[in-house]
Design a protein around this motif. Structure first.
Motif, PDB file in Angstrom:
ATOM      1  N   LEU A 150       0.823  -1.206   0.000  1.00 16.25           N
ATOM      2  CA  LEU A 150       0.000   0.000   0.000  1.00 16.25           C
ATOM      3  C   LEU A 150       0.858   1.257   0.000  1.00 16.25           C
ATOM      4  CD1 LEU A 150      -3.078  -0.701   2.301  1.00 16.25           C
ATOM      5  CD2 LEU A 150      -2.998  -0.468  -0.163  1.00 16.25           C
ATOM      6  N   GLY A 151       2.036   1.168   0.611  1.00 15.58           N
ATOM      7  CA  GLY A 151       2.940   2.311   0.581  1.00 15.58           C
ATOM      8  C   GLY A 151       3.399   2.637  -0.830  1.00 15.58           C
ATOM      9  N   PHE A 152       3.526   1.597  -1.677  1.00 10.91           N
ATOM     10  CA  PHE A 152       3.962   1.806  -3.048  1.00 10.91           C
ATOM     11  C   PHE A 152       2.829   2.232  -3.977  1.00 10.91           C
ATOM     12  CE2 PHE A 152       7.776  -0.690  -1.931  1.00 10.91           C
ATOM     13  CZ  PHE A 152       8.734   0.116  -2.520  1.00 10.91           C
ATOM     14  N   VAL A 153       1.578   2.124  -3.534  1.00  9.68           N
ATOM     15  CA  VAL A 153       0.459   2.505  -4.401  1.00  9.68           C
ATOM     16  C   VAL A 153       0.568   3.972  -4.808  1.00  9.68           C
ATOM     17  CG1 VAL A 153      -2.032   2.908  -4.445  1.00  9.68           C
ATOM     18  CG2 VAL A 153      -1.148   0.710  -3.667  1.00  9.68           C
ATOM     19  N   GLY A 154       0.737   4.847  -3.812  1.00 11.38           N
ATOM     20  CA  GLY A 154       0.879   6.267  -4.118  1.00 11.38           C
ATOM     21  C   GLY A 154       2.131   6.564  -4.918  1.00 11.38           C
ATOM     22  N   ALA A 155       3.233   5.869  -4.596  1.00 12.29           N
ATOM     23  CA  ALA A 155       4.494   6.128  -5.291  1.00 12.29           C
ATOM     24  C   ALA A 155       4.427   5.698  -6.751  1.00 12.29           C
ATOM     25  CB  ALA A 155       5.633   5.404  -4.576  1.00 12.29           C
ATOM     26  N   LEU A 156       3.833   4.542  -7.033  1.00 17.84           N
ATOM     27  CA  LEU A 156       3.730   4.097  -8.421  1.00 17.84           C
ATOM     28  C   LEU A 156       2.827   5.016  -9.225  1.00 17.84           C
ATOM     29  CD1 LEU A 156       3.533   0.202  -8.036  1.00 17.84           C
ATOM     30  CD2 LEU A 156       5.484   1.587  -8.757  1.00 17.84           C
ATOM     31  N   ALA A 157       1.688   5.420  -8.620  1.00 16.75           N
ATOM     32  CA  ALA A 157       0.815   6.363  -9.316  1.00 16.75           C
ATOM     33  C   ALA A 157       1.524   7.686  -9.575  1.00 16.75           C
ATOM     34  CB  ALA A 157      -0.460   6.601  -8.505  1.00 16.75           C
ATOM     35  N   ARG A 158       2.397   8.083  -8.671  1.00 13.01           N
ATOM     36  CA  ARG A 158       3.095   9.366  -8.770  1.00 13.01           C
ATOM     37  C   ARG A 158       4.253   9.325  -9.762  1.00 13.01           C
ATOM     38  NH1 ARG A 158       5.775  13.215  -9.371  1.00 13.01           N
ATOM     39  NH2 ARG A 158       6.368  14.864  -7.922  1.00 13.01           N
ATOM     40  N   PHE A 159       5.036   8.196  -9.782  1.00  9.19           N
ATOM     41  CA  PHE A 159       6.293   8.211 -10.509  1.00  9.19           C
ATOM     42  C   PHE A 159       6.294   7.400 -11.804  1.00  9.19           C
ATOM     43  CE2 PHE A 159       7.804   9.367  -6.209  1.00  9.19           C
ATOM     44  CZ  PHE A 159       8.459  10.548  -6.540  1.00  9.19           C
ATOM     45  N   ILE A 160       5.395   6.441 -11.980  1.00  8.34           N
ATOM     46  CA  ILE A 160       5.372   5.713 -13.253  1.00  8.34           C
ATOM     47  C   ILE A 160       5.191   6.659 -14.439  1.00  8.34           C
ATOM     48  CG2 ILE A 160       3.949   4.161 -14.656  1.00  8.34           C
ATOM     49  CD1 ILE A 160       3.763   2.285 -12.318  1.00  8.34           C
ATOM     50  N   PRO A 161       4.306   7.661 -14.358  1.00  7.39           N
ATOM     51  CA  PRO A 161       4.175   8.574 -15.502  1.00  7.39           C
ATOM     52  C   PRO A 161       5.464   9.295 -15.869  1.00  7.39           C
ATOM     53  CG  PRO A 161       2.308   8.829 -14.011  1.00  7.39           C
ATOM     54  CD  PRO A 161       3.294   7.957 -13.306  1.00  7.39           C
ATOM     55  N   LEU A 162       6.407   9.399 -14.917  1.00 10.15           N
ATOM     56  CA  LEU A 162       7.636  10.152 -15.143  1.00 10.15           C
ATOM     57  C   LEU A 162       8.872   9.266 -15.254  1.00 10.15           C
ATOM     58  CD1 LEU A 162       7.039  12.814 -12.317  1.00 10.15           C
ATOM     59  CD2 LEU A 162       6.282  12.945 -14.700  1.00 10.15           C
ATOM     60  N   ARG A 165      12.448   9.912  -0.764  1.00  8.25           N
ATOM     61  CA  ARG A 165      11.871  10.991   0.039  1.00  8.25           C
ATOM     62  C   ARG A 165      10.345  10.949  -0.007  1.00  8.25           C
ATOM     63  NH1 ARG A 165      16.076  13.999  -2.303  1.00  8.25           N
ATOM     64  NH2 ARG A 165      14.635  14.875  -3.850  1.00  8.25           N
ATOM     65  N   PHE A 166       9.814  10.662  -1.193  1.00 10.71           N
ATOM     66  CA  PHE A 166       8.357  10.570  -1.306  1.00 10.71           C
ATOM     67  C   PHE A 166       7.818   9.427  -0.453  1.00 10.71           C
ATOM     68  CE2 PHE A 166       4.448   9.000  -3.122  1.00 10.71           C
ATOM     69  CZ  PHE A 166       3.720  10.152  -3.344  1.00 10.71           C
ATOM     70  N   LEU A 167       8.457   8.256  -0.536  1.00  9.02           N
ATOM     71  CA  LEU A 167       8.008   7.109   0.249  1.00  9.02           C
ATOM     72  C   LEU A 167       8.116   7.384   1.745  1.00  9.02           C
ATOM     73  CD1 LEU A 167       9.516   4.125  -1.771  1.00  9.02           C
ATOM     74  CD2 LEU A 167       7.088   4.586  -1.366  1.00  9.02           C
TER      75      LEU A 167
END
Length: 485
Positions: A116-128, A276-278
């Motif tokens: 669940l911690g990676f859910v926000g990170a993947l949504a945030r960074f996969i596009p970039l 840092r985001f995580l």
């Protein structure tokens, strides 16, 4: 649970209500960013094109296309989930039913510790991520699986502390299967957000449909062959079967195409930036862990298997309604990462659509809650209706919270993100523990409603400011920024 049936409503009724709540005039819809599909303005939304015309217009916008796909996934999960648990209630006795739900809840808790911690990170960074996209996804899979299995080992070693409900996991064979299920579910959890981050969320409902149908078939087949563990086995084996084709599709087709399209647009994120985001986002995921997984495990340790079965059915349905609020928010994070200048306009549109869809579902659930649960048996309705109604009502403030949190994710404001989510988690846990001796399992519903109302009130000023920005300045949205909105 979530969508019991689709109800036709006037879009402008909830649009105007949402705008009035936020102090925004309909004219403040914002303008499209370069290359973005023109956002549907108020005239278009209330025009003569009708509901189908507006839907077709929305589907040309990636924000709505991905958001609707994730909401459709929740609806499919809801319908098939109700069918699955109805079959389980008919085919298995009350103790086996409650035990199966308890073991599934524990498995999902440990599988979600890092996933669940990676859910926000993947949504945030996969596009970039560009050329680093495969590495980012694989690292998330490995870290989530390893962390979940390690925590599950600790759970199995302390099994006597968790009460008789989890005694079925005692022994080498059941324990090994439980650990394998944690590993499988960790990856299964991250597949959906990976597809969403790659702008392929339309495949998520397809995956859920196949998984749900196979799961139901296996549940029936195991009812007589494996009555004690059939529920848990039928839950996890189809998930393991789905991993192979979905990941072949992700890494064999979607990721290479995504890399070609994005490799030259922006520099890929560096590991320190993601770290840092995580560091800011992961503590906040404890709110989801606490509400959806940890609280049920704590309840299972306090009540008998039969009581937990009645509680868990209402709690599961309530959480699936709440998931609707998170779906559009996940899409907002993705689109906010692709185009930060359009974040405010996208947030306004996402909020309107979320309320447009969720409000009638909440009303329907409150009115029909007793009939929904009675499908599973009269005891489910007698002992779970109030909990389901309270959880449905709590989804309304949760919509505001989730849109605000997604805006913070898209803008990289990790510190504020963690503060809001951790505050919500603490409020829910503390109020549940304080109310449980007096209200029993209904304490969970009261705790959610009171906590989410309190947090929605506290973040309302920041949300309003976020929505009213015509254009987000680069200084504020710089990745990793912790400046106030």
């Amino acid at each position: 649970m979530s969508e019991l049936d689709e109800r036709t409503i006037r879009a402008d009724a909830f649009t105007d209500a949402g705008l009035g709540l936020l102090g925004e005039s309909p004219a403040g819809a914002g303008s499209p960013a370069p290359g973005e599909a023109s956002p549907p303005g108020p005239a278009e939304e209330a025009g003569p094109t009708g509901l189908w015309g507006r839907l077709r217009h929305d589907l040309r916008n990636p924000l709505f296309r991905n958001g609707y796909a994730l909401m459709a996934n929740t609806a499919i999960t809801a319908v098939l989930g109700m069918g699955y648990w109805w079959l389980a209630a008919q085919l298995y006795d009350a103790a086996d039913f409650g035990r199966g739900q308890a073991v599934i809840t524990a498995m999902r808790l440990f599988a979600s510790l890092t996933a669940l911690g990676f859910v926000g990170a993947l949504a945030r960074f996969i596009p970039l991520a560009g050329r680093r996209t495969p590495e980012l996804i694989i690292r998330a899979y490995v870290i989530a699986g390893a962390t979940g299995v390690t925590a599950a080992v600790g759970f199995l070693l302390t099994l006597p502390w968790w009460g008789p409900t989890y005694a079925s996991l005692d022994g080498f064979g059941p324990g090994l299967f439980f650990l394998a299920s944690v590993l499988v579910w960790s990856v299964f959890t991250l597949q959906d957000v990976t597809l969403a981050g790659l702008r392929k969320a339309t495949w998520v409902p397809v995956n859920s449909l196949g998984y749900g149908l196979v799961k139901m078939a296996m549940l029936v087949g195991l009812a007589y062959a494996l009555p004690d563990g059939g529920i848990f086995v039928s839950w996890i084996i189809p998930a393991a079967m789905a991993l192979i084709p979905i990941n072949i599709f992700i890494f064999g087709k979607v990721v290479p195409r995504h890399v070609r399209k994005t490799a030259s647009t922006v520099p890929p994120p560096r590991l320190p930036e993601i770290g840092r985001f995580l560091a800011g986002d992961y503590p906040g995921t404890f709110s989801i862990l606490a509400i959806v997984y940890l609280i049920p495990v704590l309840i299972a340790a306090q009540v008998d298997e039969v009581t937990f079965g009645y509680f868990s059915m209402a709690h599961t349905l309530g959480c699936l309604i709440e998931l609707l609020a998170m779906n559009m928010a996940t899409s907002l994070t993705v689109e906010g990462s692709f185009d930060r200048d359009a974040l405010a306009a996208n947030a306004r549109r996402a909020l309107r659509r979320a309320f447009m869809i969720i409000v009638p579902i909440v009303i329907a659930t409150i009115l029909t809650g007793p009939f929904i649960l009675r499908v599973f048996g009269s005891e489910f309705a007698d002992r779970g209706t109030l909990l389901l109604q309270l959880m449905a009502l709590a989804v309304l403030p949760r919509v505001l919270i989730e849109i605000y949190l997604s805006g913070l994710r898209a803008r990289g404001q990790a510190r504020k993100l963690a503060l809001v989510q951790m505050g919500l988690a603490v409020l829910v846990l503390v109020s549940t523990l304080l109310l449980f001796p007096h209200l029993g399992v209904n304490a969970v519903g009261y705790a959610l409603l009171l906590s989410e109302l309190a947090v929605a009130g506290m973040i309302f000023g920041g949300l309003r400011k976020m929505l009213n920005y015509g254009k987000t300045s680069q200084s504020v949205v710089a990745s990793g920024s912790t400046q106030p909105s």
